[in-house]
Design a protein around this motif. Structure first.
Motif, PDB file in Angstrom:
ATOM      1  N   ALA A  84     -29.496  20.323  -5.265  1.00 30.15           N
ATOM      2  CA  ALA A  84     -28.953  20.952  -6.443  1.00 30.15           C
ATOM      3  C   ALA A  84     -29.934  20.829  -8.257  1.00 30.15           C
ATOM      4  O   ALA A  84     -30.130  21.531  -8.692  1.00 30.15           O
ATOM      5  N   GLN A  85     -31.070  19.159  -7.656  1.00 32.92           N
ATOM      6  CA  GLN A  85     -31.669  19.163  -8.641  1.00 32.92           C
ATOM      7  C   GLN A  85     -32.703  19.672  -8.816  1.00 32.92           C
ATOM      8  O   GLN A  85     -32.953  20.794  -9.931  1.00 32.92           O
ATOM      9  N   ILE A  86     -33.235  20.314  -8.305  1.00 31.45           N
ATOM     10  CA  ILE A  86     -34.479  21.360  -7.439  1.00 31.45           C
ATOM     11  C   ILE A  86     -34.178  22.646  -8.564  1.00 31.45           C
ATOM     12  O   ILE A  86     -34.456  23.382  -9.046  1.00 31.45           O
ATOM     13  N   THR A  87     -32.655  22.431  -7.556  1.00 27.38           N
ATOM     14  CA  THR A  87     -32.510  23.692  -8.320  1.00 27.38           C
ATOM     15  C   THR A  87     -32.256  24.211  -9.606  1.00 27.38           C
ATOM     16  O   THR A  87     -32.974  25.791 -10.111  1.00 27.38           O
ATOM     17  N   SER A  88     -31.880  23.498 -10.711  1.00 26.92           N
ATOM     18  CA  SER A  88     -31.537  23.518 -11.692  1.00 26.92           C
ATOM     19  C   SER A  88     -33.122  23.081 -12.244  1.00 26.92           C
ATOM     20  O   SER A  88     -33.233  24.644 -13.370  1.00 26.92           O
ATOM     21  N   PHE A  89     -33.701  22.812 -12.200  1.00 23.89           N
ATOM     22  CA  PHE A  89     -35.648  22.795 -12.434  1.00 23.89           C
ATOM     23  C   PHE A  89     -35.884  24.643 -11.990  1.00 23.89           C
ATOM     24  O   PHE A  89     -36.566  24.919 -13.216  1.00 23.89           O
ATOM     25  N   MET A  90     -35.535  24.427 -10.835  1.00 24.07           N
ATOM     26  CA  MET A  90     -37.184  25.674 -10.724  1.00 24.07           C
ATOM     27  C   MET A  90     -35.798  27.191 -11.588  1.00 24.07           C
ATOM     28  O   MET A  90     -36.844  27.755 -11.779  1.00 24.07           O
ATOM     29  N   GLY A  91     -34.421  26.893 -11.873  1.00 21.27           N
ATOM     30  CA  GLY A  91     -34.292  27.684 -11.905  1.00 21.27           C
ATOM     31  C   GLY A  91     -33.730  28.158 -13.631  1.00 21.27           C
ATOM     32  O   GLY A  91     -33.782  29.126 -14.582  1.00 21.27           O
ATOM     33  N   GLY A  92     -34.284  26.867 -14.507  1.00 21.79           N
ATOM     34  CA  GLY A  92     -34.973  26.787 -16.175  1.00 21.79           C
ATOM     35  C   GLY A  92     -33.604  26.128 -16.745  1.00 21.79           C
ATOM     36  O   GLY A  92     -33.821  26.658 -17.799  1.00 21.79           O
ATOM     37  N   THR A  93     -32.563  26.515 -16.170  1.00 27.08           N
ATOM     38  CA  THR A  93     -31.652  24.772 -16.414  1.00 27.08           C
ATOM     39  C   THR A  93     -31.934  23.773 -16.852  1.00 27.08           C
ATOM     40  O   THR A  93     -31.360  23.470 -17.989  1.00 27.08           O
ATOM     41  N   THR A  94     -32.539  23.217 -16.656  1.00 28.33           N
ATOM     42  CA  THR A  94     -33.047  21.792 -16.832  1.00 28.33           C
ATOM     43  C   THR A  94     -34.595  22.192 -17.441  1.00 28.33           C
ATOM     44  O   THR A  94     -35.550  22.433 -16.684  1.00 28.33           O
ATOM     45  N   ASN A  95     -35.034  21.167 -18.070  1.00 31.26           N
ATOM     46  CA  ASN A  95     -36.875  21.384 -17.693  1.00 31.26           C
ATOM     47  C   ASN A  95     -36.938  19.364 -18.446  1.00 31.26           C
ATOM     48  O   ASN A  95     -38.928  19.324 -18.735  1.00 31.26           O
ATOM     49  N   LEU A  96     -36.416  18.830 -18.265  1.00 24.04           N
ATOM     50  CA  LEU A  96     -36.228  16.887 -18.453  1.00 24.04           C
ATOM     51  C   LEU A  96     -35.222  16.586 -17.963  1.00 24.04           C
ATOM     52  O   LEU A  96     -34.358  16.739 -17.897  1.00 24.04           O
ATOM     53  N   GLY A  97     -35.803  15.382 -17.517  1.00 29.11           N
ATOM     54  CA  GLY A  97     -35.012  14.483 -17.263  1.00 29.11           C
ATOM     55  C   GLY A  97     -35.324  13.357 -16.248  1.00 29.11           C
ATOM     56  O   GLY A  97     -36.075  12.962 -15.815  1.00 29.11           O
ATOM     57  N   THR A  98     -35.031  12.379 -14.963  1.00 29.37           N
ATOM     58  CA  THR A  98     -34.563  11.380 -14.236  1.00 29.37           C
ATOM     59  C   THR A  98     -34.439  12.322 -12.893  1.00 29.37           C
ATOM     60  O   THR A  98     -34.248  13.055 -12.755  1.00 29.37           O
ATOM     61  N   SER A  99     -35.629  11.758 -12.539  1.00 33.38           N
ATOM     62  CA  SER A  99     -36.069  12.233 -10.936  1.00 33.38           C
ATOM     63  C   SER A  99     -36.498  11.514 -10.612  1.00 33.38           C
ATOM     64  O   SER A  99     -37.100   9.916 -10.282  1.00 33.38           O
ATOM     65  N   TRP A 100     -37.228  11.222  -9.391  1.00 40.42           N
ATOM     66  CA  TRP A 100     -37.948  10.966  -8.450  1.00 40.42           C
ATOM     67  C   TRP A 100     -39.189  11.344  -7.873  1.00 40.42           C
ATOM     68  O   TRP A 100     -38.871  12.601  -8.213  1.00 40.42           O
ATOM     69  N   GLU A 101     -40.047  10.632  -7.916  1.00 36.27           N
ATOM     70  CA  GLU A 101     -41.644  11.224  -7.398  1.00 36.27           C
ATOM     71  C   GLU A 101     -41.503  12.257  -6.127  1.00 36.27           C
ATOM     72  O   GLU A 101     -42.055  13.773  -7.158  1.00 36.27           O
ATOM     73  N   ILE A 102     -40.733  12.182  -5.552  1.00 36.42           N
ATOM     74  CA  ILE A 102     -40.566  13.325  -3.895  1.00 36.42           C
ATOM     75  C   ILE A 102     -39.998  14.832  -4.551  1.00 36.42           C
ATOM     76  O   ILE A 102     -40.330  16.324  -4.151  1.00 36.42           O
TER      77      ILE A 102
END
Length: 402
Positions: A258-276
């Motif tokens: 879901a985090q990947i989807t959020s970044f890819m969809g433009g909802t999110t542009n910055l935040g806590t993540s894992w390198e993978i």
């Protein structure tokens, strides 16, 4: 196989499962520089059940029952192990640390790939046994220093875990929007962040430690020296910061997909993540950084059940998967830094993987505070204070998004 590895990886802890760890009595901390990250610690001294250690290898049993994260036990290497030892590997994939703890308490499993937010609970509950490292020859000089003698799985001078891999919770950002490389977590925590409403945060009580890491640098008067050792005043400050962040967060993630989807969809542009997660997006615009304050992180290790019915197979597995080739295969399959640094020199692909995940960069990981279950006795060495336990963290977390 990489897409499968995210099935239930989040390690959220429910308060009801805390039980034994909340009642731990700390008798003293080992020496170490507690002003640095988790890599500087040397274990704890606490009262735990006396569980016997396997003294010598004997005949292999017929099967081995393992509770593991998805991607840690795959036919690519378990089939060879069975051919070599005669031990049939039965895998049970767990989705959370709570589930791992509960399954290990049944006594039906020989091994678990525990993270730091489960290790102490298992040790305190007498559910796992100390490791006889003499029976794990591959646990040697090639195991990275930062995964030995850690506060979450080295108790009273005894090791309870054989390292598998580690990773940091880094700051990921969309460089098309965040055009200047962030150097601080302030862009994710402060109310006046220019990226308010575009920030994603981790959805779990253990995320309180991320707030504590930020406060260590920006409110030193609070006296926080370990983000998992918070007295009530310090916990209240962390919750206040989390509630402030809640107003600028676009969404919280527990499911990495879901985090990947959020970044890819433009909802999110910055935040806590894992390198993978950054790597899996497949787009160059997504970048990451370990900010100046440092970060939290996770470290996984094999732990043997106190009631293991197949201790010889279990020890053989821990040694087999600690070899450079197999440990590296697990690390590549899951997406993390391997524990055995010798893997990094096997070939160009291995070297590239290790470089990407900072596998042998201890200076990098000295800035990372690996997940550790909070307990009432302060693991930062204080003897004149009572720290909050994970039940209290769980209760406090519920107020953040309310």
């Amino acid at each position: 196989m990489r897409s499968k590895m995210f099935t239930g990886r989040p390690k959220m802890l429910a308060g009801a499962a805390f039980v034994a760890a909340a009642a731990l009595v700390l008798t003293g901390c080992s020496a170490g520089d507690d002003t640095a990250g988790s890599g500087s610690t040397g274990g704890l001294s606490i009262d735990v059940p006396d569980v016997a250690t396997h003294s010598a290898m004997g005949d292999m049993e017929k099967e081995l029952n393992i509770v593991a994260w998805s991607g840690f036990v795959e036919p690519a290497w378990s089939d060879q192990f069975t051919a070599d030892t005669g031990c049939t590997v039965n895998r049970r994939v767990a989705g959370t640390s709570d589930e791992m703890v509960q399954l290990m308490r049944t006594g039906d499993y020989d091994l678990v790939s525990a993270s730091g937010d489960a290790s102490l609970r298992l040790i305190a509950g007498g559910d796992v046994a100390p490791i006889n490292l003499d029976l794990v020859p591959n646990f040697g000089d090639d195991i990275v220093p930062g995964m030995k003698g850690q506060i979450y799985d080295t108790i009273n001078g005894k090791s309870y875990g054989v390292p598998i891999g580690r990773g940091a919770n880094i700051l990921q950002y969309n460089s098309d929007v965040v055009t200047e490389t962030p150097t601080s977590w302030d862009v994710a925590w402060e109310a006046d962040s220019p990226y308010a409403g575009q920030i994603i945060a981790y959805d779990a009580p253990i995320y309180i430690a991320d707030a504590a890491v930020y406060l260590m640098a920006h409110q030193p008067e609070l006296g926080i020296t370990n983000p998992y050792a918070l007295d009530q005043t310090q916990l209240d400050a962390a919750i206040k910061l989390l509630k402030q962040q809640n107003k600028i967060v676009s969404e919280y993630w527990a499911d990495p997909a879901a985090q990947i989807t959020s970044f890819m969809g433009g909802t999110t542009n910055l935040g806590t993540s894992w390198e993978i997660l950054r790597k899996l997006t497949g787009e160059e615009k997504f970048k990451s950084v370990l900010p100046a304050e440092g970060s939290t992180g996770w470290s996984d290790a094999w732990m043997i059940g106190a009631e293991s019915k197949s201790p010889n197979c279990a020890y053989a597995w821990m040694d087999y998967t600690s070899s450079p080739e197999v440990n590296g295969a697990i690390a590549m399959n899951f997406g993390m830094a391997p524990a055995n640094a010798a893997f990094c020199s096997l070939n160009d692909e291995a070297a590239a993987h290790c470089d990407y995940f900072n596998a042998t960069d201890e200076e990098y990981f000295e800035k990372v505070w690996f997940w550790t279950t909070p307990i009432e006795q302060c693991i930062d060495g204080r003897t004149d204070a009572t720290c909050t336990n994970f039940q209290q963290w769980t209760d406090a977390w519920l107020t953040v998004k309310s």
